[in-house]
Design an enzyme around this catalytic site. Structure first.
Site, PDB file in Angstrom:
ATOM      1  N   CYS A 180       3.292  -4.961   6.544  1.00 60.73           N
ATOM      2  CA  CYS A 180       2.923  -4.589   5.178  1.00 60.73           C
ATOM      3  C   CYS A 180       4.157  -4.165   4.386  1.00 60.73           C
ATOM      4  O   CYS A 180       5.225  -3.912   4.941  1.00 60.73           O
ATOM      5  CB  CYS A 180       1.923  -3.437   5.203  1.00 60.73           C
ATOM      6  SG  CYS A 180       0.298  -3.907   5.839  1.00 60.73           S
ATOM      7  N   HIS A 226       0.820  -1.218   0.000  1.00 60.35           N
ATOM      8  CA  HIS A 226       0.000   0.000   0.000  1.00 60.35           C
ATOM      9  C   HIS A 226       0.851   1.263   0.000  1.00 60.35           C
ATOM     10  O   HIS A 226       2.071   1.233   0.230  1.00 60.35           O
ATOM     11  CB  HIS A 226      -0.965   0.007   1.187  1.00 60.35           C
ATOM     12  CG  HIS A 226      -0.310   0.059   2.527  1.00 60.35           C
ATOM     13  ND1 HIS A 226       0.173   1.231   3.091  1.00 60.35           N
ATOM     14  CD2 HIS A 226      -0.065  -0.912   3.447  1.00 60.35           C
ATOM     15  CE1 HIS A 226       0.679   0.989   4.279  1.00 60.35           C
ATOM     16  NE2 HIS A 226       0.555  -0.320   4.525  1.00 60.35           N
TER      17      HIS A 226
END
EC number: 2.3.2.-
Length: 366
Positions: free
Chosen positions: A325, A307
Site C-alpha cells: 500500500c 490510506h
C-alpha cells in the site's frame, strides 16, 4: 403679332419650361415676362418669381405638394489645383485596429452547443440502426456519473458473446472532444473501452450499445504520481501541481514492492479492516497483520490502497515499510480521500516490477 400666333407662342414656351423642370405657373410667368419686353434679368421681380416669393432656385427645390424636389449639384471651384497623381496616401495610424478581413470566417457562436468534429479511431458518433445483436447491457460508469480521467467504459452482457467483432460494431462510443481509443475484452460477458491516453478534463462521453444508451462526464484531471525514487507523491490538477505528500510504499523484504504502472481509484472506505490472511499470509506470522485503517482508497483488486498510516509517519518520505500500500500521514490521507474519486489515476514510477496482475483493474497495462 396676330392673336392666334401669340397664343401658339405662349403654349410652346410652357412646353419648354415644363421640360426644363418648371411648373406651369412659372412657365406662364416667363411667357408674360417675355411679352412685356423684359430680358432674363436676375434682378427682375418677374424673373425671381414675383414679389414676396422665393427665387427660381428655391422654387425648383420644392416638388409637388411642397415635398423636396431635385437639388442643384454643388459648385465646382475652377481655380482649385488638380490632384497630384504622384502624391503618397495619408500615413496609417499604427494604433488603429486593422480593417476586417472579408474572407475571414465568422467568430464562433458562444451559445452554440459543442458537436463532435467527427469520428476518430475507435469512436462512432452516429446512432445505432438495425436489430440489436445482444440484449440490453449494463454500464459502468452509470448514466449521468462524473468520473476521473482514467475511468474505462465497462459494458456487461447478460449472456456470453460469441461474435465479438459484431458486438463491437454495434457499440458506438463518442466523446466531446473526440479522443481515440480501443475495445478490449475482459471475459465473454464483458467488453471495455478506454482512450489511448487519459480522457481530457471535462469530457462528455456517450455510449450507444445497440440502442441502449448512456452518458457520463469527466471532471478535473486529478492525477497522483508516486515516485519511489523520492518517496514523494505529487498531485496535479489540470496539469498544475496542487499537493506534494511524503509517502512510504512496498518494502523489498518479502517482495512487497509496489509495482510500476497506472492504477485508478476503484472504491474508498472511511474505515476498513486489513487482514493479511486474505492473500495467504497468516496474521500471526512475521509478515502478518490485521488492523483497522482510516481513509482507505482502493487502487487495484490485489489489496493495494492509499490510506492513513500514523504508525509509519517517521518513515514517510524516507523509506519503504509497507506490504504494497501507499502510506500517508492522517492529514494527507484525509485530503486524498476527500478529493480523489472513481477513475482518478495513481501512477507509480521508479519502483520495481510492473503491475500486470489479471485482477480486473489492469486496464492501463492492456
Amino acid at each position: 403679332m396676330p392673336h392666334w400666333a401669340e397664343e401658339r407662342h405662349r403654349r410652346e414656351s410652357n412646353y419648354v419650361a415644363l421640360e426644363a423642370g418648371l411648373d406651369e405657373g412659372e412657365s406662364i410667368r416667363r411667357s408674360e415676362h417675355s411679352r412685356s419686353g423684359c430680358g432674363a434679368d436676375a434682378g427682375c421681380w418677374r424673373c425671381r418669381g414675383g414679389p414676396g416669393r422665393g427665387s427660381r432656385r428655391s422654387r425648383r427645390s420644392r416638388g409637388p405638394g411642397g415635398t423636396a424636389g431635385p437639388v442643384d449639384p454643388p459648385a465646382v471651384d475652377l481655380l482649385a489645383p488638380p490632384p497630384d497623381p504622384l502624391a503618397l496616401p495619408p500615413a496609417l495610424d499604427p494604433l488603429a485596429p486593422p480593417p476586417p478581413d472579408p474572407l475571414a470566417p465568422p467568430p464562433p457562436d458562444p451559445l452554440a452547443v459543442p458537436v463532435a468534429a467527427g469520428p476518430v479511431a475507435g469512436q462512432d458518433p452516429t446512432s445505432f440502426v438495425g436489430p440489436p445483436p445482444f440484449r440490453p447491457p449494463t454500464f459502468n460508469p452509470v448514466d449521468g456519473a462524473m468520473v476521473g480521467v482514467a475511468k474505462p467504459i465497462v459494458i456487461n452482457f447478460a449472456v456470453p458473446i460469441a461474435d465479438r467483432a459484431m458486438a463491437e460494431s454495434a457499440i458506438h462510443i463518442s466523446s466531446i472532444p473526440p479522443v481515440p481509443g480501443k475495445f478490449y475484452w475482459m471475459s465473454p460477458t464483458q467488453v471495455r473501452w478506454r482512450p489511448f491516453e487519459f480522457w481530457p478534463a471535462n469530457t462528455a462521453v456517450n455510449i450507444d450499445a445497440a440502442g441502449t444508451k448512456s452518458s457520463f462526464r469527466t471532471g478535473d484531471s486529478l492525477v497522483a504520481t508516486a515516485d519511489d525514487a523520492t518517496h514523494q507523491m505529487t498531485i496535479t490538477r489540470n496539469g498544475v501541481v496542487q499537493k506534494t505528500f511524503p509517502m512510504s510504499m512496498g518494502m523489498v523484504s518479502g517482495g512487497h514492492q509496489t509495482p510500476n504502472g497506472t492504477y485508478y481509484v476503484l472504491e474508498k472506505f472511511a474505515t476498513v479492516v486489513m487482514d493479511s490472511s486474505t492473500y495467504g499470509v497468516p496474521v500471526n506470522s512475521a509478515q502478518g497483520y490485521k488492523l483497522t485503517v482510516s481513509d482507505a482508497v482502493r487502487i487495484d483488486n490485489s489489496g493495494n490502497f492509499v490510506h492513513s498510516a500514523p504508525w509509519s509517519v517517521a518513515d514517510q518520505g524516507k523509506r519503504n515499510v509497507t506490504h504494497g500500500c501507499i502510506n500517508l500521514s492522517p492529514a494527507n490521507a484525509k485530503w486524498f480521500y476527500d478529493n480523489f474519486g472513481s477513475g482518478d489515476p495513481v501512477v507509480v514510477k521508479n519502483s520495481v516490477g510492473t503491475y500486470n496482475k489479471n485482477d480486473g483493474a489492469q486496464d492501463w497495462q492492456i
